[in-house]
Design a protein around this motif. Structure first.
Motif, PDB file in Angstrom:
ATOM      1  N   HIS A 162      26.126  51.249  56.676  1.00 49.20           N
ATOM      2  CA  HIS A 162      27.243  50.761  57.356  1.00 49.20           C
ATOM      3  C   HIS A 162      26.694  49.683  58.613  1.00 49.20           C
ATOM      4  N   HIS A 163      26.768  48.434  58.736  1.00 46.91           N
ATOM      5  CA  HIS A 163      26.189  47.700  59.832  1.00 46.91           C
ATOM      6  C   HIS A 163      26.944  46.688  60.403  1.00 46.91           C
ATOM      7  N   SER A 164      26.901  46.612  61.600  1.00 48.14           N
ATOM      8  CA  SER A 164      27.568  45.142  62.533  1.00 48.14           C
ATOM      9  C   SER A 164      26.327  44.598  62.981  1.00 48.14           C
ATOM     10  N   GLN A 165      26.335  43.234  62.877  1.00 46.82           N
ATOM     11  CA  GLN A 165      25.376  42.303  63.521  1.00 46.82           C
ATOM     12  C   GLN A 165      26.160  41.488  64.439  1.00 46.82           C
ATOM     13  N   TYR A 166      25.657  41.576  65.907  1.00 41.69           N
ATOM     14  CA  TYR A 166      26.050  40.416  66.627  1.00 41.69           C
ATOM     15  C   TYR A 166      24.998  39.521  66.573  1.00 41.69           C
ATOM     16  N   VAL A 167      25.433  38.061  66.379  1.00 42.62           N
ATOM     17  CA  VAL A 167      24.649  37.167  65.867  1.00 42.62           C
ATOM     18  C   VAL A 167      24.567  35.928  67.122  1.00 42.62           C
ATOM     19  N   TYR A 168      23.099  35.785  67.336  1.00 41.23           N
ATOM     20  CA  TYR A 168      23.059  34.590  68.427  1.00 41.23           C
ATOM     21  C   TYR A 168      22.166  33.667  67.812  1.00 41.23           C
ATOM     22  N   GLU A 169      22.145  32.288  68.647  1.00 37.04           N
ATOM     23  CA  GLU A 169      21.126  31.307  68.274  1.00 37.04           C
ATOM     24  C   GLU A 169      20.440  30.822  69.618  1.00 37.04           C
ATOM     25  N   MET A 170      19.195  30.411  69.617  1.00 37.21           N
ATOM     26  CA  MET A 170      18.679  29.947  70.864  1.00 37.21           C
ATOM     27  C   MET A 170      17.582  28.792  70.547  1.00 37.21           C
ATOM     28  N   GLU A 171      17.756  27.829  71.327  1.00 38.38           N
ATOM     29  CA  GLU A 171      16.632  26.494  71.157  1.00 38.38           C
ATOM     30  C   GLU A 171      15.588  26.866  72.203  1.00 38.38           C
ATOM     31  N   LEU A 172      14.307  27.070  71.574  1.00 40.68           N
ATOM     32  CA  LEU A 172      12.884  26.995  72.147  1.00 40.68           C
ATOM     33  C   LEU A 172      12.569  25.791  72.780  1.00 40.68           C
ATOM     34  N   PHE A 205      22.691  36.219  47.591  1.00 41.80           N
ATOM     35  CA  PHE A 205      22.243  37.093  48.736  1.00 41.80           C
ATOM     36  C   PHE A 205      23.378  38.087  49.120  1.00 41.80           C
ATOM     37  N   ILE A 206      24.543  37.544  49.249  1.00 37.00           N
ATOM     38  CA  ILE A 206      25.671  38.346  49.548  1.00 37.00           C
ATOM     39  C   ILE A 206      25.947  39.377  48.267  1.00 37.00           C
ATOM     40  N   GLU A 207      25.630  39.127  47.002  1.00 40.06           N
ATOM     41  CA  GLU A 207      25.690  40.049  46.092  1.00 40.06           C
ATOM     42  C   GLU A 207      24.710  41.162  45.850  1.00 40.06           C
ATOM     43  N   GLU A 208      23.479  40.787  46.669  1.00 38.60           N
ATOM     44  CA  GLU A 208      22.385  41.805  46.834  1.00 38.60           C
ATOM     45  C   GLU A 208      22.779  42.715  48.029  1.00 38.60           C
ATOM     46  N   MET A 209      23.504  42.276  48.806  1.00 39.98           N
ATOM     47  CA  MET A 209      23.787  43.111  50.134  1.00 39.98           C
ATOM     48  C   MET A 209      24.990  43.650  50.237  1.00 39.98           C
ATOM     49  N   ASP A 210      26.172  43.278  49.634  1.00 38.17           N
ATOM     50  CA  ASP A 210      27.480  43.795  49.670  1.00 38.17           C
ATOM     51  C   ASP A 210      27.563  44.410  48.442  1.00 38.17           C
ATOM     52  N   THR A 211      27.063  45.624  48.534  1.00 37.94           N
ATOM     53  CA  THR A 211      27.272  46.304  47.300  1.00 37.94           C
ATOM     54  C   THR A 211      27.869  47.705  47.195  1.00 37.94           C
ATOM     55  N   TRP A 212      28.746  48.049  48.294  1.00 37.09           N
ATOM     56  CA  TRP A 212      29.483  49.316  48.157  1.00 37.09           C
ATOM     57  C   TRP A 212      30.766  48.827  47.679  1.00 37.09           C
ATOM     58  N   PRO A 213      31.224  49.585  46.459  1.00 39.94           N
ATOM     59  CA  PRO A 213      32.391  49.098  45.642  1.00 39.94           C
ATOM     60  C   PRO A 213      33.863  49.121  46.576  1.00 39.94           C
ATOM     61  N   TYR A 214      34.713  48.081  46.326  1.00 39.73           N
ATOM     62  CA  TYR A 214      35.940  47.912  46.935  1.00 39.73           C
ATOM     63  C   TYR A 214      36.938  48.701  46.384  1.00 39.73           C
ATOM     64  N   LEU A 267      28.559  39.936  61.832  1.00 33.82           N
ATOM     65  CA  LEU A 267      28.623  39.882  60.376  1.00 33.82           C
ATOM     66  C   LEU A 267      28.746  41.277  60.353  1.00 33.82           C
ATOM     67  N   THR A 268      29.211  41.699  58.996  1.00 34.48           N
ATOM     68  CA  THR A 268      29.398  43.154  58.791  1.00 34.48           C
ATOM     69  C   THR A 268      28.900  43.447  57.366  1.00 34.48           C
ATOM     70  N   TYR A 269      28.484  44.753  57.190  1.00 34.54           N
ATOM     71  CA  TYR A 269      27.995  44.591  55.626  1.00 34.54           C
ATOM     72  C   TYR A 269      28.109  46.348  55.308  1.00 34.54           C
ATOM     73  N   GLN A 270      28.016  46.662  54.002  1.00 37.70           N
ATOM     74  CA  GLN A 270      28.311  48.017  53.678  1.00 37.70           C
ATOM     75  C   GLN A 270      27.261  48.177  52.332  1.00 37.70           C
ATOM     76  N   MET A 271      26.360  49.066  52.269  1.00 34.95           N
ATOM     77  CA  MET A 271      25.445  48.940  51.127  1.00 34.95           C
ATOM     78  C   MET A 271      25.289  50.416  50.611  1.00 34.95           C
ATOM     79  N   THR A 272      24.803  50.371  49.343  1.00 33.33           N
ATOM     80  CA  THR A 272      24.639  51.791  48.535  1.00 33.33           C
ATOM     81  C   THR A 272      23.525  52.334  48.794  1.00 33.33           C
ATOM     82  N   VAL A 273      22.660  51.676  49.469  1.00 31.72           N
ATOM     83  CA  VAL A 273      21.284  52.516  49.798  1.00 31.72           C
ATOM     84  C   VAL A 273      20.902  52.242  51.184  1.00 31.72           C
ATOM     85  N   THR A 274      20.032  53.476  51.611  1.00 34.86           N
ATOM     86  CA  THR A 274      19.851  53.559  53.047  1.00 34.86           C
ATOM     87  C   THR A 274      18.556  52.145  53.123  1.00 34.86           C
ATOM     88  N   ASN A 275      18.251  52.437  54.656  1.00 34.60           N
ATOM     89  CA  ASN A 275      17.254  51.312  55.004  1.00 34.60           C
ATOM     90  C   ASN A 275      15.880  51.679  54.398  1.00 34.60           C
TER      91      ASN A 275
END
Length: 326
Positions: A241-251, A26-35, A225-233
């Motif tokens: 370019h996107h930054s995710q603030y991640v959370y967890e919660m028990e229901l 999954f990281i190979e599919e998402m982290d596609t912008w070259p370094y 989490l942060t990632y940079q892709m070579t395609v638009t949404n």
């Protein structure tokens, strides 16, 4: 016992690893912008298709626009396109005038030629690396201009007689992007200068009907989490370019999500094994896969024993948003 340690124990006991599950896929599919550091020549070649989105008076770019968009957009005299430097420069000098010029441009291209395919009617903040708020931009333009956006993502779980299970929504079939695919429990974009926790609480209520008081009491922040892709949404060549603030919660018992704002087709309780199998079959919205991978790492479901490239995986889940001119 601290609540986060208790949660880790719960997830570790509940983890039944799928034999064919591969986190690194999954990281190979998402982290596609070259370094740039890996191959400067290849990076420069890649950037030949992009123009730097500049704001007059600032030395660093705020984003990268693919030539396909630039060539098909209508530009007012508040913009300057420099072919030699591959730059598109926003000229107004104040926050208010920049914001107006940007959103007037986006609106015109939304109504005239459909380069802008969706109008959000929601502004996102465009800032410098040091946090200076330079302008606001409607969400319809963030992928076109390749600017850094921020979102909030929540993994929701509950305890059942069969063990720990995840609440997984199926996106509405009327969504303009990824209709009908599976998703994080709750996810959404942050509005201009909105605090992440406030955005997360708002999204939880809007999408599930769970009251704000419950969310604020039970939610746990889990970093970013942060990632940079070579395609638009929507799948066009570009920069995302996107930054995710991640959370967890028990229901807890009796807390059940409901369809609340039309964004969700249905909610389903899934075991870890079912979630992993659905991930491998490509049934989840692409960028949501990283949220699950990070969750699996936090709780020892993916570790050095079953993922030999765990160090690289963790590093690439946190890509630095470093915009520069080559």
């Amino acid at each position: 016992m601290p609540i986060l340690r208790r949660m880790r124990n719960l997830f570790t006991m509940a983890s039944v690893r799928a034999e064919v599950f591969s986190a690194f896929k999954f990281i190979e599919e998402m982290d596609t912008w070259p370094y740039y550091q890996q191959d400067p020549t290849a990076y420069k070649k890649h950037m030949e298709d992009f123009y730097y989105f500049m704001v007059d008076g600032y030395a660093q770019p705020f984003g990268y626009m693919h030539r396909e968009f630039l060539d098909n957009m209508t530009w007012s005299d508040e913009w300057k396109v420099e072919q030699d430097s591959h730059s598109i420069i926003l000229l107004p000098s104040s926050f208010e005038s920049r914001t107006k010029a940007m959103n007037d441009t986006l609106r015109a291209n939304f109504e005239e030629n459909r380069v802008v395919r969706k109008w959000f009617n929601e502004n996102f903040a465009i800032t410098t690396p040091s946090g200076e708020h330079v302008l606001d931009m409607d969400g319809g333009g963030v992928d076109l201009f390749g600017v850094v956006t921020q979102g909030v993502h929540l993994t929701g779980f509950t305890r059942t007689e069969q063990g720990l299970k995840y609440w997984v929504p199926r996106r509405s079939y009327n969504k303009t992007t990824f209709p009908g695919l599976l998703d994080n429990f709750v996810a959404g974009n942050l509005g201009s200068m909105e605090r992440p926790i406030d955005g997360m609480v708002r999204e939880v209520f809007e999408e599930t009907g769970i009251p704000e008081a419950y969310t604020r009491e039970h939610i746990i922040a889990c970093g970013t989490l942060t990632y940079q892709m070579t395609v638009t949404n929507d799948g066009r060549p570009g920069c995302q370019h996107h930054s995710q603030y991640v959370y967890e919660m028990e229901l807890l018992e009796g807390v059940v999500p409901q369809r609340h704002d039309g964004e969700v087709e249905s909610f389903e309780l899934m075991s870890l094994k079912e979630v992993q199998a659905a991930l491998m079959r490509g049934e989840f919205t692409p960028n949501r896969t990283l949220t699950y991978i990070a969750h699996f790492i936090r709780h020892g479901i993916v570790d050095a024993e079953n993922e030999e490239r765990i160090v690289e995986l963790c590093a690439r889940l946190h890509r630095k948003h470093d915009l520069f001119i080559v």
